[in-house]
Write an enzyme that holds these catalytic residues in place. Structure first.
Site, mmCIF file in Angstrom:
data_model
loop_
_atom_site.group_PDB
_atom_site.id
_atom_site.type_symbol
_atom_site.label_atom_id
_atom_site.label_comp_id
_atom_site.label_asym_id
_atom_site.label_seq_id
_atom_site.Cartn_x
_atom_site.Cartn_y
_atom_site.Cartn_z
ATOM 1 C CD GLU A 141 -24.017 9.913 42.912
ATOM 2 O OE1 GLU A 141 -23.122 9.151 43.309
ATOM 3 O OE2 GLU A 141 -25.202 9.797 43.265
ATOM 4 C CD GLU A 164 -28.577 8.225 41.014
ATOM 5 O OE1 GLU A 164 -28.344 7.659 42.097
ATOM 6 O OE2 GLU A 164 -27.764 8.215 40.063
#
Ligand SMILES: *[C@@H]1O[C@H](CO)[C@@H](O)[C@H](O)[C@H]1NC(C)=O
Ligand SMILES: *[C@@H]1O[C@H](CO)[C@@H](O)[C@H](O)[C@H]1NC(C)=O
Ligand SMILES: *[C@@H]1O[C@H](CO)[C@@H](O)[C@H](O)[C@H]1NC(C)=O
Ligand SMILES: *[C@@H]1O[C@H](CO)[C@@H](O)[C@H](O)[C@H]1NC(C)=O
Ligand SMILES: *[C@@H]1O[C@H](CO)[C@@H](O)[C@H](O)[C@H]1NC(C)=O
Ligand SMILES: *[C@@H]1O[C@H](CO)[C@@H](O)[C@H](O)[C@H]1NC(C)=O
Ligand SMILES: *[C@@H]1O[C@H](CO)[C@@H](O)[C@H](O)[C@H]1NC(C)=O
Length: 852
Positions: free
Chosen positions: A185, A254
Site C-alpha cells: 500500500e 484485500e
C-alpha cells in the site's frame, strides 16, 4: 470399521498428495489482461488470508483444510520480518514462525500460495512488521530512497526468497507460490515521501524482479507499479478498479470481510450479504483474483499487535473465527458463492463480455464463450429497493444491493442477499480453573501465589535525566513499561496541608497509557485511544509535608504499524505539574527524573518455568483484590473437552498473561462507550464502512483471550498473570468455546441447492429443492429440536417465533430427519412438509437444533 475407513482415507490422501506434488513438474505462471495463466490456462483465484504467527502450528492443518472446504483455491500470507529477525542477524523460523512448515501444509492441501513478503506489511502488526532495531541504525529512514533501509530490505527479501527457492516452493519449481508481493500500500502515501517516494517504489519493484522467482510480482495500492509488476486493489469494494495497463489483470488482494478491533471501541462486523455482493460484483466486472483479508484473523499473541491499542484478538469477523471455528452463516454463504462462481469459470475467463442496462441501477454482464456457454451476473445496486428485471424474456426479482448468478444465463443458482447456510450459536462456557493439588474440603477457589512488583525504580536505576525522554527511544520496545520517578518537597507552611484541599497532579503524555503513583499509592490511570494516542489528566492527590515520591509507569500498547514516517512517532510523558501550592503551579517537567526500563518480574523471567524461582512468591488462598502491580501464578489443569479455550479476564484491570511461558498477550477489558452506536440489526444494504455494524457497546471490547490447546499439558500448567492496576483474580476462569446450537432459515423462493446443479443439462435435470443443511461440530450431535416451523416464522436464530401460519407437524418432521444426527438436510419439499398450511403465501422454514 470407522477406523478402517479413516486410515484408508488417509492413505488415499497421501497417495494423492504424492501424485499432485511429489513428482509435480514446474508450472509456468504468467498473466494476460484477463487473469493469471498457469501452464497455458487462465485461472480464477479465490484466496484466503491466514497469517501463520497469528495461530499455532497445531492449528494450521485444520485452518487450511477449512479454508479449502470453504471453496478457496489459494492461501495468502504476509511474511513477518520482526518475528524472523528479532535481533539483527539472528534469525528465527521455529514455532509460530515456521514459515516452511506452513507452506508445506498449504502445498499438501493442494492449494496455491500468495506470498506477500513486504517486508513492510502494516497488518495491524507491531511496527508494521519491520524490526524496531532497524530504526536505531543511524541514518536509516524507512520506506524511502534511503540506502540503509533499502539494503536491509533487499537482504531480508533475498533471504526469504532463497529459503523458498531452497524448498522449491515457487510454482516455477513445482511449488505452490504463484504470486509474490513487494512493499505494501505504498502508492497511498508515496507523495508524502517527496523526492524519495517514487524512486523508492521503482527501486523496490526492480529489486523484486531481480530476485528471479519465475512467478509474477504484485504491488497493492501502487498505481504506478512498473511493468511487469501488477498493481492490485485493497478495499471493501474493487469492482470499479482498473489496473494501470491494458495488459494486466484485475486483482483484489484485500477484501476486508470484517475489521480489526481497538481496545475501548465497539466490535465491528460486516454482513455476509454485503461481502458476497462485493465479491460477485468484482467477478461480474471482470476481476479474476480475489483474496479475503482475513479469512482467519487469529490472535496477536504476546506483544505482536500493532497499534496503538489494537486488541490481542485479531478475529476480524472473518469466515473462520479467532479460535478456528467456522463463523456461520458467513463461511457457508461465501462457500456457496464460490461454488456458483466456479460454475461460471470457463465462460468468465474465456468468454466475450457484454453488459446491458436493465434499469436505472440494475445491469447484467453476460459472458459467452466459443463453445456457446453463457453465464450472466445480474446486479441491483439500489440501496433500498428490490427490483423486478427482465432478462431474455424472463422476469427476475433482484433484492436491493445484490447480485444473482446465472451459470446458464437462465437459472439463478445464487443470490448474494439470500442467506441459506447454517447459522451457528457460539458460546463461551465457563470452566472453573482446576488446580492440580488437593484442595481443603469446601474450598472452591483457586490457590494463587503472588509476587508484588515494586513501585518506581527496582534494583538499580538505568539513568537520570533532567526532563523527559521519548518512551520508545528508551525501551526500544524491549518491554511495554518505563518507570519515571521524581520527588517533590512540600514545605510545612503549604496551605493545602492545613485547609485539607488537595493539590492537583496534571500529566500530559504522547501515549499510550500510564499509571500514576504518589508515595507508592496508585492515584490514576489514563490512556489515549485508537484515534488519538495522546492524553492529559488532572487528579487531586494527597501530599504530605516533606518528601513525596511521584512515580509514573508509562506504557506502550502496540507500536504504530502504518502511515508516512510512522517509525518516528513517539510516546511517553511530556509534562508533569502540580497545582495548588502557595506559589501556584509547580512544574516538575524539568526535574531530575530517574528512569527504569521494564519490570523486575519481566527482567527475571518469572512467567517462565525456569525463571519462576528467581523471586519469592507468597502463597495464599486469599489473593488480594484491586491491588496494582501484582503478579499472580497458579498451577492449573487443562480445561475438560477439546474445544478451544479463552481466558476470561472481564474482572481484571490491565496487564499481560502467559501459559507455560507462552505469551497469551495483553489483556485489557477496556469498555466501549455506551454512547457508541451499536446497531442491533445491521442493514447489509448500502456501502459498508468499519463503524457501520458494531456490537459490544458498554462492554469490554475484548473479554476472552485465546489460549491454544496445544499450549496445555493435561495437568500442572503454569498460568502467570501480571496485573498493572488491580482486578479480581477470583473471577479469572477458562471458558470453552462451543457451538451450542445451529439454525437454518430458508424461504420457498430461495435458489435451489446448487451443489447438485448440472450445467450441461440444466433444462432437463431435476434440481433438488432448497434445503437447510445443519451440522454440529466435531463429535457433537443434534440432541433436540428447539424450534421448527414451516409457515411464516419470525425472528432470528436463538429467538425464532411462530408466525400466523404454522404447520403443526413441523417439529416432528424435523426431528425425524435430524434427531441424534451429526448433520442433516431439511428440504423444503412436498414430501417433507405435506399439507400446505397457508396456500398462496410465501412460506419459510426455520429450525433451531441443539448440539450436544
Ligand atoms: C510460459 O507461458 C507463456 C505464456 O503463456 C509463454 O509465452 C512462455 O513461452 C512459457 N514459458 C515456458 C518456459 O514454457
Ligand atoms: C537516509 O535518508 C535520509 C533522509 O532521506 C538521509 O538524510 C540519510 O542521509 C540517508 N541515509 C543513508 C545512509 O542513505
Ligand atoms: C546486504 O548484503 C550484502 C551482500 O551480502 C552485504 O554486502 C551488505 O552489507 C548487506 N547489507 C546489510 C545492511 O546488512
Ligand atoms: C457497460 O459498462 C461500462 C463500463 O463499466 C459502462 O460505462 C457502461 O455504461 C455500461 N453499459 C450499460 C448499458 O450499462
Ligand atoms: C423474447 O420474446 C420475443 C417476442 O416474443 C422474441 O422475439 C425473442 O426472440 C425472445 N428473446 C429471447 C432471447 O428468447
Ligand atoms: C479519543 O481521544 C480524543 C482526545 O482525548 C477524543 O477527543 C476522542 O473523542 C476520543 N475518541 C474516541 C473514539 O474515544
Ligand atoms: C528518538 O531519538 C532520535 C535520535 O536521538 C531522535 O532523532 C528522535 O527525534 C527521537 N524520537 C522521538 C520521538 O523523540
Amino acid at each position: 470399521m470407522a477406523m478402517a475407513m479413516a486410515s484408508f482415507a488417509l492413505q488415499l490422501m497421501l497417495l494423492m498428495a504424492a501424485v499432485l506434488f511429489g513428482y509435480s513438474a514446474a508450472a509456468n505462471v504468467t498473466y494476460d489482461h484477463r487473469s493469471l495463466i498457469i501452464d497455458g490456462k487462465r485461472e480464477l483465484i479465490i484466496s484466503a488470508s491466514i497469517h501463520y504467527p497469528r495461530s499455532v502450528p497445531g492449528m494450521w492443518p485444520d485452518l487450511v483444510a477449512t479454508a479449502k472446504e470453504g471453496g478457496v483455491n489459494a492461501v495468502e500470507t504476509y511474511v513477518f520480518w520482526n518475528g524472523h529477525e528479532p535481533t539483527q542477524g539472528h534469525y528465527y523460523f521455529g514455532g509460530r514462525y515456521d514459515l516452511v512448515r506452513f507452506v508445506k501444509i498449504i502445498q499438501q492441501a493442494g492449494l496455491y500460495l500468495i506470498l506477500r513478503i513486504g517486508p513492510f506489511v502494516a497488518a495491524e502488526w507491531n511496527f508494521g512488521g519491520v524490526p524496531v532495531w532497524l530504526h536505531y541504525i543511524p541514518g536509516t529512514v524507512f520506506r524511502t530512497d534511503n540506502e540503509s533501509f533499502k539494503s536491509h530490505m533487499a537482504n531480508f527479501t533475498t533471504l526469504i526468497v532463497n529459503k523458498m527457492k531452497q524448498e522449491k516452493f515457487f510454482a516455477s519449481q513445482g511449488g505452490p507460490i504463484i504470486l509474490s508481493q513487494i512493499e505494501n500500500e505504498y502508492g497511498d502515501i508515496e507523495m508524502v515521501y517527496g523526492n524519495g517516494g517514487k524512486p523508492y517504489a521503482m527501486w523496490a519493484a526492480k529489486m523484486a524482479l531481480s530476485q528471479d522467482i519465475g512467478v509474477p510480482w504484485i504491488m497493492c495500492q501502487q498505481y504506478d507499479a512498473p511493468d511487469p509488476v501488477i498493481n492490485t486493489c485493497n478495499s471493501f469494494y474493487c469492482d470499479q478498479f482498473t489496473p494501470n495497463s491494458n495488459s494486466k489483470p484485475k486483482f483484489w488482494t484485500e477484501n476486508w470481510p470484517g475489521w480489526f478491533k481497538t481496545f475501548g471501541a465497539k466490535d465491528p462486523h460486516r454482513p455476509p450479504e454485503d461481502i458476497a455482493f462485493a465479491v460477485a460484483r468484482f467477478f461480474q466486472k471482470g476481476g479474476s483474483l480475489q483474496n479475503y483479508y482475513m479469512y482467519h484473523g487469529g490472535t496477536n499473541f504476546g506483544r505482536t499487535s500493532g497499534g496503538p491499542f489494537i486488541t490481542t484478538s485479531y478475529d476480524y469477523d472473518a469466515p473462520i473465527d479467532e479460535y478456528g471455528i467456522t463463523r456461520q452463516p458467513k463461511w457457508g454463504h461465501l462457500k456457496q458463492l464460490h461454488e456458483a462462481i466456479k460454475l461460471c469459470k470457463h465462460a468468465l475467463l474465456y468468454g466475450e463480455q457484454i453488459n446491458l442496462s436493465l434499469g436505472p441501477l440494475q445491469e447484467v454482464d453476460i459472458y459467452t464463450d466459443g463453445s456457446g456457454e453463457c453465464v450472466a451476473f445480474i446486479s441491483n445496486v439500489d440501496e433500498k429497493h428490490d427490483q423486478h428485471v427482465t432478462f431474455r424474456n424472463t422476469s427476475y426479482l433482484i433484492p436491493a444491493w445484490s447480485v444473482s448468478i446465472l451459470p446458464d444465463c437462465k437459472e439463478v443458482v445464487y443470490n448474494t442477499a439470500k442467506v441459506g447456510s447454517q447459522i451457528s450459536v457460539i458460546e463461551m462456557q465457563p470452566d472453573n480453573l482446576h488446580i492440580s493439588t488437593m484442595l481443603p474440603e469446601g474450598f472452591s477457589g483457586i490457590k494463587w501465589d503472588i509476587f508484588q512488583e515494586k513501585v518506581g525504580v527496582w534494583g538499580y536505576h538505568d539513568f537520570v535525566v533532567n526532563g523527559f525522554v521519548d518512551h520508545i527511544n528508551t525501551t526500544k520496545d524491549s518491554t511495554d513499561y518505563l518507570w519515571c520517578t521524581t520527588s517533590v518537597y512540600v514545605d510545612d507552611n503549604e496551605d493545602f496541608l492545613k485547609s485539607g484541599s488537595q493539590p492537583i497532579l496534571i500529566v500530559e503524555s504522547k501515549g499510550h497509557a500510564m499509571h500514576a503513583f504518589v508515595n507508592h499509592e496508585l492515584q490514576a490511570s489514563a490512556s489515549g485511544n485508537g484515534s488519538d494516542s495522546t492524553f492529559k489528566f488532572q487528579k487531586p492527590i494527597l501530599l504530605r509535608a516533606g518528601k513525596n515520591d511521584i512515580s509514573l509507569l508509562s506504557m506502550t500498547v502496540g507500536l504504530q504499524n502504518a502511515g508516512p514516517f510512522y517509525e518516528w512517532v513517539g510516546a511517553g510523558v511530556t509534562s508533569v505539574k502540580l497545582e495548588g501550592f502557595n506559589k501556584g503551579v509547580v512544574d516538575l517537567s524539568t526535574n531530575a527524573w530517574i528512569y527504569k526500563i521494564g519490570l523486575e518480574g519481566e527482567y527475571l523471567n518469572i512467567y517462565k518455568e525456569d525463571g519462576l524461582h528467581n523471586v519469592k512468591w507468597i502463597s495464599t488462598s486469599n489473593p488480594p483484590k484491586n491491588q496494582p502491580l501484582t503478579w499472580y501464578k497458579a498451577i492449573v489443569d487443562a480445561p475438560n473437552g477439546n474445544e478451544p479455550v479463552g481466558l476470561d479476564m472481564k474482572h481484571m484491570g490491565k496487564g499481560q498473561a502467559w501459559l507455560n511461558g507462552e505469551p497469551i498477550g495483553r489483556f485489557w477489558p477496556r469498555v466501549s462507550s455506551i454512547n457508541d452506536d451499536c446497531t442491533p440489526k445491521c442493514d447489509y444494504r448500502g456501502k459498508f464502512f468499519p463503524s457501520k455494524c458494531g456490537t459490544r457497546c458498554g462492554e469490554p471490547t475484548q473479554r476472552w483471550y485465546h489460549i491454544p490447546r496445544s499450549w496445555f499439558k493435561p495437568r500442572e500448567n503454569l498460568l502467570v498473570i501480571f496485573e498493572e492496576k488491580g482486578g479480581d483474580p477470583y473471577q479469572i476462569c477458562f471458558s470453552r468455546r462451543r457451538v451450542t446450537s445451529v439454525c437454518g432459515l430458508i424461504s420457498e423462493d430461495h435458489p435451489p441447492s446448487n451443489t447438485a446443479y448440472n450445467k450441461q443439462d440444466s433444462s432437463s435435470s431435476i434440481r433438488p429443492p432448497a434445503g437447510i443443511h445443519l451440522e454440529c461440530p466435531g463429535s457433537s450431535r443434534i440432541s433436540s429440536i428447539k424450534f421448527a416451523s414451516f409457515g411464516t416464522p419470525q425472528g432470528t436464530c436463538g429467538s425464532f417465533q411462530m408466525g400466523a401460519c404454522h404447520d403443526p407437524l413441523s417439529v416432528s418432521l424435523v426431528e425425524k430427519v435430524c434427531l441424534n444426527a451429526q448433520e442433516c438436510l431439511v428440504q423444503l419439499s412436498k414430501e417433507n412438509f405435506g399439507e400446505d398450511p397457508c396456500p398462496g403465501l410465501l412460506k419459510t422454514v426455520a429450525v433451531e437444533a441443539v448440539c450436544q
